[in-house]
Design a protein around this motif. Structure first.
Motif, PDB file in Angstrom:
ATOM      1  N   UNK A  74     -12.874  -8.202  -0.956  1.00  0.00           N
ATOM      2  CA  UNK A  74     -11.403  -8.395  -1.138  1.00  0.00           C
ATOM      3  C   UNK A  74     -11.020  -7.436  -2.266  1.00  0.00           C
ATOM      4  N   UNK A  75     -11.404  -7.302  -3.498  1.00  0.00           N
ATOM      5  CA  UNK A  75     -11.127  -6.621  -4.175  1.00  0.00           C
ATOM      6  C   UNK A  75     -11.230  -5.157  -4.172  1.00  0.00           C
ATOM      7  N   UNK A  76     -12.203  -4.849  -3.214  1.00  0.00           N
ATOM      8  CA  UNK A  76     -12.488  -3.539  -3.007  1.00  0.00           C
ATOM      9  C   UNK A  76     -11.582  -3.128  -2.061  1.00  0.00           C
ATOM     10  N   UNK A  77     -11.131  -3.714  -0.986  1.00  0.00           N
ATOM     11  CA  UNK A  77     -10.235  -3.348  -0.213  1.00  0.00           C
ATOM     12  C   UNK A  77      -8.843  -3.209  -0.681  1.00  0.00           C
ATOM     13  N   UNK A  78      -8.402  -4.406  -1.545  1.00  0.00           N
ATOM     14  CA  UNK A  78      -7.096  -4.215  -2.207  1.00  0.00           C
ATOM     15  C   UNK A  78      -7.166  -2.926  -3.022  1.00  0.00           C
ATOM     16  N   UNK A  79      -8.114  -2.591  -3.687  1.00  0.00           N
ATOM     17  CA  UNK A  79      -8.065  -1.565  -4.601  1.00  0.00           C
ATOM     18  C   UNK A  79      -7.922  -0.125  -3.856  1.00  0.00           C
ATOM     19  N   UNK A  80      -8.712  -0.117  -2.784  1.00  0.00           N
ATOM     20  CA  UNK A  80      -8.682   0.988  -1.714  1.00  0.00           C
ATOM     21  C   UNK A  80      -6.928   1.242  -1.643  1.00  0.00           C
ATOM     22  N   UNK A  81      -6.685   0.084  -1.161  1.00  0.00           N
ATOM     23  CA  UNK A  81      -5.048   0.211  -0.410  1.00  0.00           C
ATOM     24  C   UNK A  81      -4.027   0.588  -1.926  1.00  0.00           C
ATOM     25  N   UNK A  82      -4.399   0.124  -3.073  1.00  0.00           N
ATOM     26  CA  UNK A  82      -3.595   0.632  -4.414  1.00  0.00           C
ATOM     27  C   UNK A  82      -3.783   1.899  -4.473  1.00  0.00           C
ATOM     28  N   UNK A  83      -4.875   2.501  -4.039  1.00  0.00           N
ATOM     29  CA  UNK A  83      -4.908   3.878  -4.473  1.00  0.00           C
ATOM     30  C   UNK A  83      -4.280   4.893  -3.481  1.00  0.00           C
ATOM     31  N   UNK A  84      -3.485   4.200  -2.524  1.00  0.00           N
ATOM     32  CA  UNK A  84      -2.634   4.944  -1.901  1.00  0.00           C
ATOM     33  C   UNK A  84      -1.064   4.483  -2.278  1.00  0.00           C
ATOM     34  N   UNK A  85      -1.083   3.780  -3.513  1.00  0.00           N
ATOM     35  CA  UNK A  85       0.275   3.326  -3.840  1.00  0.00           C
ATOM     36  C   UNK A  85       0.619   3.788  -5.276  1.00  0.00           C
ATOM     37  N   UNK A  86       1.718   3.766  -5.684  1.00  0.00           N
ATOM     38  CA  UNK A  86       2.139   4.063  -7.142  1.00  0.00           C
ATOM     39  C   UNK A  86       2.253   2.614  -8.076  1.00  0.00           C
ATOM     40  N   UNK A  87       1.150   1.898  -7.587  1.00  0.00           N
ATOM     41  CA  UNK A  87       1.303   0.553  -8.343  1.00  0.00           C
ATOM     42  C   UNK A  87       1.036   0.784  -9.710  1.00  0.00           C
ATOM     43  N   UNK A  88       2.074   0.276 -10.691  1.00  0.00           N
ATOM     44  CA  UNK A  88       1.615   0.040 -11.990  1.00  0.00           C
ATOM     45  C   UNK A  88       1.482  -1.272 -12.181  1.00  0.00           C
ATOM     46  N   UNK A  89       0.667  -1.704 -13.341  1.00  0.00           N
ATOM     47  CA  UNK A  89       0.262  -3.008 -13.331  1.00  0.00           C
ATOM     48  C   UNK A  89       1.215  -3.954 -13.572  1.00  0.00           C
ATOM     49  N   UNK A  90       2.327  -3.848 -14.080  1.00  0.00           N
ATOM     50  CA  UNK A  90       3.241  -4.662 -14.421  1.00  0.00           C
ATOM     51  C   UNK A  90       4.458  -4.774 -13.436  1.00  0.00           C
ATOM     52  N   UNK A  91       4.432  -3.739 -12.624  1.00  0.00           N
ATOM     53  CA  UNK A  91       5.464  -4.296 -11.380  1.00  0.00           C
ATOM     54  C   UNK A  91       4.985  -4.497 -10.216  1.00  0.00           C
ATOM     55  N   UNK A  92       5.325  -5.543  -9.891  1.00  0.00           N
ATOM     56  CA  UNK A  92       4.759  -6.227  -8.466  1.00  0.00           C
ATOM     57  C   UNK A  92       4.916  -5.391  -7.351  1.00  0.00           C
ATOM     58  N   UNK A  93       5.839  -4.663  -7.287  1.00  0.00           N
ATOM     59  CA  UNK A  93       6.249  -4.236  -6.019  1.00  0.00           C
ATOM     60  C   UNK A  93       5.737  -2.724  -5.936  1.00  0.00           C
ATOM     61  N   UNK A  94       4.561  -2.409  -5.364  1.00  0.00           N
ATOM     62  CA  UNK A  94       4.374  -0.873  -5.243  1.00  0.00           C
ATOM     63  C   UNK A  94       4.788  -0.331  -4.037  1.00  0.00           C
ATOM     64  N   UNK A  95       5.025   1.014  -4.242  1.00  0.00           N
ATOM     65  CA  UNK A  95       5.491   1.608  -3.069  1.00  0.00           C
ATOM     66  C   UNK A  95       3.982   2.685  -2.321  1.00  0.00           C
TER      67      UNK A  95
END
Lengths: 410, 272, 275
Positions: free
Chosen positions: C9-30
């Motif tokens: 789960x963490x692995x896939x989640x972070x793979x997804x994150x690597x395609x977003x502009x997720x900043x830790x404190x902003x819950x809505x990544x693009x």
């Protein structure tokens, strides 16, 4: 095998059962950094006192460490499980204030604002997000013995840049492992704190009033960097921690350090013959003895379910008597309450008096969400000058261009 | 001539050992000082009064015994868990057929190579979701099976000869019986490597225990050690005393088991 | 198998994150596609980090392996106090890494023992201290890493050495083989699987070097000790750019994977470690 599964299942049930606490009291989570066995009891005593004054509230205290507390806080906010109240160091207050995760304290503190100092790091977009708790600053520590051994008068510690440079030159004897000035080497997140005081003291600023452009290549700033680089040539380059240790061992003539060093010297009953003095000014009748303001802030999680109670705890901890008790346990910081200056604890002690005086000339970096990046650019510039990659002028010019770009980008 | 060679070798070893242990000897020696300042020059070091008070203080000022217990408990449970689950999973990967076997195994191996820092937040959310935050479960459950363990076991089991298993199967033994009676006894070397690797990794693990727990009751030794570092200062003598104490159980374990570890690694005899 | 959940789960989640502009404190990544990856390769700091990490790996593993093997051969002999030696060499790998890094910071400093020793022996020392000169900072940390880790691999080697059938040596001695010949034709081939395992474990570990950097230099001076995982940490948890940090982690991960596969191929052991 079933036995092993059984054990694991048992552990599972056991701890699922433990994690529930039954109580109709409001429970506040409070995260703090004071884990030192000499200080922690005071924190706990204060919390106890708070619980007695507010019998409907219970406070759970969690310890953080300085080296890794940041990660823990970030992860907690990111997963919506941050505590109700937490302590933030002055480096982190602007960072979190600008991230829209803290409760806006402005309505609650507007009326009492003037009684406290150091609001700046917690202000973002005109709103107050962090309540100053305890203040600390950096002063110049000097070794009296090393001064007199080299024919300098320890009664007259350096007051200007030129004096400091000349004295450091005189004391510096690296072959004997005696160093003039203790300079921070390339130490990320610390180096800028050592350079900025000189910049501020010389009347320069990092950003313009409205944070729209960078002023770091001003004539005054370049002068400051030139001086700092010159100074590092006559001393020991190392991390702050190592410099403090070397100073305690009597190997360093001058070092810029904070209350922790004073406390450490006293705790170890060190025979060191030392003094503290305000930061040097650029010249006798020019500039200010500026220094870096540090300290602790209390903030409330925006998503807390008990904003009223949380605010109560913040107000309780920042109350003069409580805060003073804690400051005394820690040693050198002073309460953010302005009237603390008059407490005899600070007036009687010759060292703390200097710290109090220095606080008047202490600044903190501008509160902007981009500060982490700006800080990195400034440190890069200092390093480039220190390691002769660029001249100070060139390094700061380049830094200005980059920081301006950062400021313009959304 | 031979004798001289031996003596030279011995002297050489002693020298290398001294070089290796110098920092640790220094650590132990400093832990006997009463003040931080004693990290001074070589000359000062011999003037210091030695005391055991730091060791006493480590136990009296903080519940270090409890932390030691936590660390030992967690490390032992996790190690046992790994031995069990990794053999199970490794065996399945080596011998069984199931859908997506290959891609699953690849993903297991991949996990090995991902820096943990980006996994912290998702893992934390998961632990919170299960309500395990600040319990032993948070310290134990996620680590009960390690990708490295699976990898090692699978690689080892795969090259074992299948004859024995087949024979056992013909005798009517169940899968579990085959695994535990037939396969695992042959896997001692791999099991030993997994055990050492997992135990040490867990014993020294800091970031996750620090982030996944909050109360003193759940604190492990590495987290306690980190608390000896103040904002700018380090309580050297006590840090050294505590870290010495933290090393001791593992050292004793090692001395006790080292022959078994070394022997255990080999009784299975590498199949060439 | 459900336990893999904690990893997958963490692995896939972070793979997804690597395609977003997720900043830790902003819950809505693009979702921003491969933009993070593109940015990475024009980021000079990341390239420096890659270079330093590769240098670190290339500069430590051969030494660690050779020292471990050499000392394992010696303590495998019948010498007095061999248990004592084994325990001694193993000791650094069971001591807290943070504490070791702190000790070495002091050892390496300009007024530390190492400088002192170099002075005694007439070896020139860097003017700014070992950890604060751009040319010596990374090698100093590499040296420490070799020091810390060889003991662990030594124990693994020892185990492999025990497994070599004694009869082979006896037979060789009868036919008059020299020490070197015995080593070359009996010991080395038998140690090959273990060597591969050691190099593999060490590669995976060294590519992810972090604590030493975090405690000792934080990537300085002038990024000369900046490593990939330290960058991941700075970007993800200090600057909150978790999306970007995740992309970094995945690039590193591909590199490690390629390296590991290559190692297996080079050693001709595509199928199994112990084959």
């Amino acid at each position: 095998m079933p036995r092993k599964f059984g054990t694991i299942l048992a552990i599972l049930i056991l701890f699922a059962g433990c994690s529930k606490t039954e109580s109709d009291k409001t429970v506040l989570q409070f995260w703090q950094f004071w884990t030192d066995p000499q200080v922690k009891p005071t924190v706990l005593r204060l919390i106890q006192k708070f619980e007695q004054e507010n019998p409907e509230i219970k406070v759970t205290v969690t310890d953080l460490t300085w080296t890794n507390g940041h990660e823990k806080i970030v992860v907690a906010f990111a997963s919506n499980s941050a505590p109700d109240v937490l302590e933030l160091g002055s480096d982190w207050a602007p960072e979190f204030s600008s991230q829209n995760v803290l409760m806006d304290l402005s309505p609650a503190v507007d009326s009492i604002k003037n009684r406290f100092r150091m609001w700046e790091p917690g202000i973002f977009d005109g709103k107050i997000f962090a309540f100053p708790w305890m203040l600390d600053t950096r002063v110049l520590f000097y070794n009296k013995d090393l001064m007199s051994q080299t024919g300098l008068d320890p009664k007259h510690p350096p007051q200007t840049w030129n004096e400091l440079l000349a004295y450091a030159k005189k004391i510096n004897q690296p072959e004997k492992q005696i160093y003039g000035f203790g300079a921070n080497a390339a130490e990320r997140h610390r180096l800028y704190k050592k350079f900025l005081p000189f910049l501020w003291g010389n009347g320069s600023k990092i950003l313009s009033e409205d944070n729209s452009s960078c002023l770091i290549n001003s004539k005054e700033a370049v002068e400051a960097l030139n001086f700092y680089i010159e100074l590092t040539k006559f001393g020991l380059l190392d991390t702050q921690r190592r410099l403090d240790e070397a100073f305690m061992q009597g190997k360093i003539g001058f070092v810029i350090s904070g209350g922790w060093l004073l406390k450490e010297i006293q705790k170890n009953n060190s025979p060191l013959n030392f003094g503290v003095v305000l930061m040097p000014k650029p010249d006798k009748n020019r500039g200010t003895p500026a220094s870096f303001a540090g300290g602790e802030f209390l903030v409330i999680n925006q998503k807390t379910k008990h904003p009223k109670e949380a605010l109560k705890l913040v107000r309780f901890l920042t109350r003069l008597d409580n805060c003073l008790e804690l400051c005394k346990a820690i040693g050198t910081p002073s309460p953010s309450d302005t009237s603390a200056i008059y407490d005899e604890y600070y007036q009687k002690d010759p060292y703390l008096k200097i710290f109090q005086e220095q606080l008047k000339y202490s600044f903190s970096p501008p509160a902007t969400p981009k500060w982490v990046y700006i800080e990195e650019k400034i440190e890069r510039a200092i390093e480039e000058a220190m390691y002769d990659r660029k001249t100070p002028q060139q390094a700061l010019n380049d830094a200005k261009v980059e920081i301006d770009q950062l400021l313009k980008s959304p | 001539m031979r004798k001289i060679g031996r003596i030279a070798l011995f002297v050489f070893l002693i020298l290398v050992l001294l070089g290796t242990l110098f920092p640790l000897i220094w650590m132990f020696y400093s832990s006997l000082f009463s003040h931080t300042i004693s990290l001074a020059s070589l000359a000062d070091i011999f003037k210091q009064k030695l005391t055991l008070k730091n060791y006493a203080e480590v136990f009296s000022q903080i519940p270090f015994g409890k932390f030691l217990f936590n660390s030992v408990f967690v490390a032992v449970v996790v190690t046992l868990g790994n031995l069990f689950f990794c053999s199970l999973v490794g065996y399945a990967f080596a011998r069984k057929r199931f859908p997506c076997k290959k891609s699953l195994f690849v993903s297991v191996v991949l996990v090995l190579m991902i820096p943990v820092h980006i996994l912290i937040i998702p893992l934390f959310i998961l632990i919170k979701f299960f309500g395990w935050y600040d319990t032993y479960l948070a310290l134990i459950a996620p680590w009960l099976v390690s990708p490295l363990g699976i990898f090692l076991m699978r690689q080892y089991i795969e090259v074992l000869p299948k004859d024995l298993e087949e024979a056992a199967r013909i005798d009517g033994a169940g899968e579990f019986k085959i695994l535990f009676r037939v396969v695992l006894p042959l896997c001692k070397p791999a099991l030993a490597v997994v055990a050492i690797q997992v135990f040490l990794a867990n014993w020294n693990s800091f970031l996750f225990p620090f982030i996944l727990t909050s109360s003193e009751n759940m604190r492990t030794v590495p987290v306690a050690l980190a608390l000896f570092q103040g904002y700018q200062t380090i309580d050297w003598p006590r840090l050294f005393a505590a870290s010495g104490l933290a090393t001791l159980p593992v050292l004793i374990l090692f001395l006790f088991f080292q022959r078994q570890i070394v022997a255990g690694l080999t009784t299975g005899a590498l199949k060439q | 198998m459900t336990l893999i959940l904690f990893w997958l789960f963490p692995l896939i989640y972070s793979l997804y994150l690597s395609f977003t502009d997720y900043t830790v404190l902003n819950p809505y990544p693009n979702f921003i596609g491969v933009q993070n990856y593109l940015n990475l390769f024009s980021d000079p700091d990341f390239l420096t980090a890659l270079k330093n990490t590769s240098l670190f790996v290339a500069g430590t593993i051969p030494f660690t392996t050779i020292i471990a093997l050499f000392l394992a051969l010696i303590v495998n002999q019948k010498i007095p106090l061999k248990d004592f030696f084994r325990a001694g060499f193993f000791l650094p790998s069971i001591t807290s890494m943070v504490v070791i890094a702190l000790i070495f910071t002091n050892l390496y400093s300009k007024d530390g023992y190492l400088t002192f020793l170099c002075h005694l022996l007439g070896i020139p020392t860097p003017e700014k201290g070992f950890l604060f000169s751009t040319s010596t900072a990374l090698p100093s940390i590499m040296l420490m890493d070799v020091w810390v880790s060889f003991g662990y691999y030594l124990i693994l080697y020892l185990a492999a050495l025990q497994a070599i059938p004694q009869e082979l040596y006896e037979a060789a001695e009868i036919s008059g083989a020299s020490f070197w010949q015995k080593f070359r034709y009996i010991t080395l081939p038998y140690l090959r699987p273990m060597t591969l395992l050691i190099v593999l474990l060490n590669t995976i570990r060294s590519f992810q070097i972090f604590i030493e950097i975090f405690v000792m230099t934080k990537g300085g001076p002038l990024n000369s000790t900046l490593t990939v995982v330290y960058s991941v940490y700075e970007n993800g948890l200090v600057r909150f750019q978790m999306g970007y940090a995740s992309a970094m982690a995945y690039v590193l991960f591909f590199i490690i994977m390629i390296f590991s596969l290559l190692q297996m191929k080079v050693f001709g052991l595509g199928k199994g470690v112990e084959e």
